[in-house]
Design a protein around this motif. Structure first.
Motif, PDB file in Angstrom:
ATOM      1  N   ASP A 103      44.668  18.601  52.352  1.00  0.00           N
ATOM      2  CA  ASP A 103      43.693  18.807  53.418  1.00  0.00           C
ATOM      3  C   ASP A 103      44.148  19.812  54.470  1.00  0.00           C
ATOM      4  O   ASP A 103      43.514  19.973  55.504  1.00  0.00           O
ATOM      5  CB  ASP A 103      43.361  17.472  54.094  1.00  0.00           C
ATOM      6  CG  ASP A 103      44.580  16.800  54.718  1.00  0.00           C
ATOM      7  OD1 ASP A 103      45.695  17.347  54.602  1.00  0.00           O
ATOM      8  OD2 ASP A 103      44.411  15.732  55.320  1.00  0.00           O
ATOM      9  N   GLU A 104      45.280  20.495  54.217  1.00  0.00           N
ATOM     10  CA  GLU A 104      45.720  21.569  55.105  1.00  0.00           C
ATOM     11  C   GLU A 104      46.445  22.623  54.278  1.00  0.00           C
ATOM     12  O   GLU A 104      46.895  22.372  53.168  1.00  0.00           O
ATOM     13  CB  GLU A 104      46.617  21.042  56.219  1.00  0.00           C
ATOM     14  CG  GLU A 104      47.993  20.608  55.792  1.00  0.00           C
ATOM     15  CD  GLU A 104      48.872  20.169  56.965  1.00  0.00           C
ATOM     16  OE1 GLU A 104      48.836  20.803  58.048  1.00  0.00           O
ATOM     17  OE2 GLU A 104      49.594  19.190  56.796  1.00  0.00           O
ATOM     18  N   VAL A 105      46.537  23.820  54.834  1.00  0.00           N
ATOM     19  CA  VAL A 105      47.247  24.905  54.153  1.00  0.00           C
ATOM     20  C   VAL A 105      48.739  24.606  54.214  1.00  0.00           C
ATOM     21  O   VAL A 105      49.271  24.216  55.251  1.00  0.00           O
ATOM     22  CB  VAL A 105      46.928  26.265  54.811  1.00  0.00           C
ATOM     23  CG1 VAL A 105      47.730  27.378  54.162  1.00  0.00           C
ATOM     24  CG2 VAL A 105      45.428  26.557  54.733  1.00  0.00           C
ATOM     25  N   LEU A 106      49.407  24.780  53.086  1.00  0.00           N
ATOM     26  CA  LEU A 106      50.847  24.541  52.966  1.00  0.00           C
ATOM     27  C   LEU A 106      51.486  25.832  52.470  1.00  0.00           C
ATOM     28  O   LEU A 106      51.119  26.348  51.411  1.00  0.00           O
ATOM     29  CB  LEU A 106      51.106  23.407  51.975  1.00  0.00           C
ATOM     30  CG  LEU A 106      52.554  23.040  51.729  1.00  0.00           C
ATOM     31  CD1 LEU A 106      53.043  22.139  52.850  1.00  0.00           C
ATOM     32  CD2 LEU A 106      52.691  22.327  50.403  1.00  0.00           C
ATOM     33  N   LEU A 107      52.402  26.371  53.237  1.00  0.00           N
ATOM     34  CA  LEU A 107      53.111  27.599  52.873  1.00  0.00           C
ATOM     35  C   LEU A 107      54.446  27.214  52.272  1.00  0.00           C
ATOM     36  O   LEU A 107      55.327  26.697  52.965  1.00  0.00           O
ATOM     37  CB  LEU A 107      53.310  28.481  54.108  1.00  0.00           C
ATOM     38  CG  LEU A 107      53.927  29.849  53.866  1.00  0.00           C
ATOM     39  CD1 LEU A 107      52.998  30.736  53.045  1.00  0.00           C
ATOM     40  CD2 LEU A 107      54.280  30.519  55.178  1.00  0.00           C
ATOM     41  N   GLY A 108      54.617  27.445  50.958  1.00  0.00           N
ATOM     42  CA  GLY A 108      55.831  27.060  50.250  1.00  0.00           C
ATOM     43  C   GLY A 108      56.883  28.155  50.216  1.00  0.00           C
ATOM     44  O   GLY A 108      56.727  29.236  50.794  1.00  0.00           O
ATOM     45  N   ALA A 109      57.952  27.869  49.499  1.00  0.00           N
ATOM     46  CA  ALA A 109      59.135  28.733  49.473  1.00  0.00           C
ATOM     47  C   ALA A 109      58.872  30.103  48.852  1.00  0.00           C
ATOM     48  O   ALA A 109      59.425  31.096  49.329  1.00  0.00           O
ATOM     49  CB  ALA A 109      60.265  28.032  48.720  1.00  0.00           C
ATOM     50  N   ILE A 110      58.053  30.178  47.799  1.00  0.00           N
ATOM     51  CA  ILE A 110      57.852  31.479  47.140  1.00  0.00           C
ATOM     52  C   ILE A 110      57.205  32.501  48.080  1.00  0.00           C
ATOM     53  O   ILE A 110      57.749  33.595  48.259  1.00  0.00           O
ATOM     54  CB  ILE A 110      57.087  31.324  45.813  1.00  0.00           C
ATOM     55  CG1 ILE A 110      57.985  30.629  44.791  1.00  0.00           C
ATOM     56  CG2 ILE A 110      56.611  32.680  45.294  1.00  0.00           C
ATOM     57  CD1 ILE A 110      57.312  30.313  43.466  1.00  0.00           C
ATOM     58  N   PRO A 111      56.075  32.194  48.730  1.00  0.00           N
ATOM     59  CA  PRO A 111      55.540  33.207  49.657  1.00  0.00           C
ATOM     60  C   PRO A 111      56.440  33.446  50.866  1.00  0.00           C
ATOM     61  O   PRO A 111      56.524  34.580  51.357  1.00  0.00           O
ATOM     62  CB  PRO A 111      54.171  32.655  50.072  1.00  0.00           C
ATOM     63  CG  PRO A 111      54.108  31.255  49.604  1.00  0.00           C
ATOM     64  CD  PRO A 111      55.140  31.074  48.545  1.00  0.00           C
ATOM     65  N   MET A 112      57.169  32.412  51.337  1.00  0.00           N
ATOM     66  CA  MET A 112      58.089  32.642  52.455  1.00  0.00           C
ATOM     67  C   MET A 112      59.210  33.588  52.046  1.00  0.00           C
ATOM     68  O   MET A 112      59.580  34.495  52.799  1.00  0.00           O
ATOM     69  CB  MET A 112      58.655  31.321  52.982  1.00  0.00           C
ATOM     70  CG  MET A 112      57.674  30.553  53.825  1.00  0.00           C
ATOM     71  SD  MET A 112      58.422  29.189  54.746  1.00  0.00           S
ATOM     72  CE  MET A 112      58.533  27.938  53.478  1.00  0.00           C
ATOM     73  N   GLU A 113      59.763  33.385  50.860  1.00  0.00           N
ATOM     74  CA  GLU A 113      60.817  34.283  50.365  1.00  0.00           C
ATOM     75  C   GLU A 113      60.277  35.690  50.146  1.00  0.00           C
ATOM     76  O   GLU A 113      60.941  36.670  50.464  1.00  0.00           O
ATOM     77  CB  GLU A 113      61.404  33.752  49.051  1.00  0.00           C
ATOM     78  CG  GLU A 113      62.337  32.580  49.223  1.00  0.00           C
ATOM     79  CD  GLU A 113      63.678  32.960  49.833  1.00  0.00           C
ATOM     80  OE1 GLU A 113      64.144  34.106  49.656  1.00  0.00           O
ATOM     81  OE2 GLU A 113      64.255  32.100  50.505  1.00  0.00           O
ATOM     82  N   ASP A 114      59.072  35.781  49.600  1.00  0.00           N
ATOM     83  CA  ASP A 114      58.467  37.088  49.329  1.00  0.00           C
ATOM     84  C   ASP A 114      58.305  37.898  50.614  1.00  0.00           C
ATOM     85  O   ASP A 114      58.479  39.116  50.617  1.00  0.00           O
ATOM     86  CB  ASP A 114      57.122  36.895  48.636  1.00  0.00           C
ATOM     87  CG  ASP A 114      56.584  38.164  48.002  1.00  0.00           C
ATOM     88  OD1 ASP A 114      57.327  39.164  47.906  1.00  0.00           O
ATOM     89  OD2 ASP A 114      55.410  38.162  47.597  1.00  0.00           O
ATOM     90  N   MET A 115      57.982  37.217  51.720  1.00  0.00           N
ATOM     91  CA  MET A 115      57.802  37.916  52.995  1.00  0.00           C
ATOM     92  C   MET A 115      59.085  37.964  53.825  1.00  0.00           C
ATOM     93  O   MET A 115      59.081  38.511  54.926  1.00  0.00           O
ATOM     94  CB  MET A 115      56.685  37.239  53.805  1.00  0.00           C
ATOM     95  CG  MET A 115      55.321  37.412  53.192  1.00  0.00           C
ATOM     96  SD  MET A 115      53.989  36.784  54.239  1.00  0.00           S
ATOM     97  CE  MET A 115      54.125  35.011  53.955  1.00  0.00           C
ATOM     98  N   ASP A 116      60.178  37.384  53.317  1.00  0.00           N
ATOM     99  CA  ASP A 116      61.463  37.345  54.007  1.00  0.00           C
ATOM    100  C   ASP A 116      61.320  36.665  55.370  1.00  0.00           C
ATOM    101  O   ASP A 116      61.661  37.215  56.404  1.00  0.00           O
ATOM    102  CB  ASP A 116      62.059  38.747  54.151  1.00  0.00           C
ATOM    103  CG  ASP A 116      63.534  38.750  54.526  1.00  0.00           C
ATOM    104  OD1 ASP A 116      64.197  37.695  54.410  1.00  0.00           O
ATOM    105  OD2 ASP A 116      64.029  39.819  54.951  1.00  0.00           O
ATOM    106  N   LEU A 117      60.801  35.422  55.326  1.00  0.00           N
ATOM    107  CA  LEU A 117      60.625  34.619  56.528  1.00  0.00           C
ATOM    108  C   LEU A 117      61.672  33.518  56.574  1.00  0.00           C
ATOM    109  O   LEU A 117      62.189  33.119  55.539  1.00  0.00           O
ATOM    110  CB  LEU A 117      59.221  33.991  56.534  1.00  0.00           C
ATOM    111  CG  LEU A 117      58.053  34.960  56.436  1.00  0.00           C
ATOM    112  CD1 LEU A 117      56.740  34.206  56.383  1.00  0.00           C
ATOM    113  CD2 LEU A 117      58.063  35.955  57.586  1.00  0.00           C
ATOM    114  N   VAL A 118      61.982  33.055  57.769  1.00  0.00           N
ATOM    115  CA  VAL A 118      62.956  31.979  57.932  1.00  0.00           C
ATOM    116  C   VAL A 118      62.370  30.883  58.815  1.00  0.00           C
ATOM    117  O   VAL A 118      61.611  31.152  59.751  1.00  0.00           O
ATOM    118  CB  VAL A 118      64.291  32.482  58.534  1.00  0.00           C
ATOM    119  CG1 VAL A 118      64.991  33.427  57.578  1.00  0.00           C
ATOM    120  CG2 VAL A 118      64.081  33.142  59.878  1.00  0.00           C
ATOM    121  N   LEU A 119      62.731  29.646  58.500  1.00  0.00           N
ATOM    122  CA  LEU A 119      62.361  28.507  59.332  1.00  0.00           C
ATOM    123  C   LEU A 119      63.417  28.340  60.414  1.00  0.00           C
ATOM    124  O   LEU A 119      64.613  28.418  60.138  1.00  0.00           O
ATOM    125  CB  LEU A 119      62.275  27.237  58.492  1.00  0.00           C
ATOM    126  CG  LEU A 119      61.137  27.187  57.484  1.00  0.00           C
ATOM    127  CD1 LEU A 119      61.289  25.989  56.568  1.00  0.00           C
ATOM    128  CD2 LEU A 119      59.803  27.158  58.188  1.00  0.00           C
TER     129      LEU A 119
END
Length: 153
Positions: free
Chosen positions: A115-131
């Motif tokens: 019921d909500e958008v979930l941003l997983g590891a593959i798109p985060m890695e692809d965009m070079d993002l960090v938590l």
């Protein structure tokens, strides 16, 4: 969009000069980020602004059915997913989806689930993002602020 908690915890700690210094830190918790989702096969369509749960324990982009409908995505295939409670479920895999965050973007598919958008590891890695858990935020990798870095070896 869900508002982020703004309450701060406080802690004392020593500096190099052995003096106590007061510091405010954000509480640990869930990290949400504002993203734009687009359907690149429909260049005239407007971007959809969403709040997404950033989850490094998830693999893919997951979107609710209403988001897939708004983006006019087409079903590419069905995929079997294992849910957090161990159950297996067959879900539509839709695409393509363009994901934008800050000065980054990637192209991916999305599982229609939840019921909500979930941003997983593959798109985060692809965009070079960090938590950044202490700040409760998703950020562009500070080591690569201008362009995403990928490893190709």
């Amino acid at each position: 969009m869900q508002q982020r908690r703004t309450s701060l915890k406080q802690r004392w700690h020593s500096t190099d000069e052995s003096q106590l210094r007061f510091e405010e830190i954000a509480p640990m918790g869930l990290i949400h980020a504002n993203l734009q989702l687009l359907n690149p096969s429909q260049p005239d369509a407007k971007a959809l602004d969403v709040s997404a749960l950033a989850d490094s324990g998830a693999v893919h982009l997951c979107i609710p059915e209403h988001v897939a409908l708004q983006l006019q995505l087409r079903e590419l295939e069905r995929r079997e997913v294992v849910l957090a409670d161990g159950r297996r479920r067959s879900v539509p895999y839709m695409g393509p989806v363009e994901v934008r965050f800050a000065n980054r973007r990637c192209f991916t598919g999305a599982m229609v689930l939840g019921d909500e958008v979930l941003l997983g590891a593959i798109p985060m890695e692809d965009m070079d993002l960090v938590l950044q858990p202490q700040l409760q935020q998703l950020s562009v990798n500070p080591a690569n602020p201008n362009l995403p870095l990928s490893v190709a070896k």
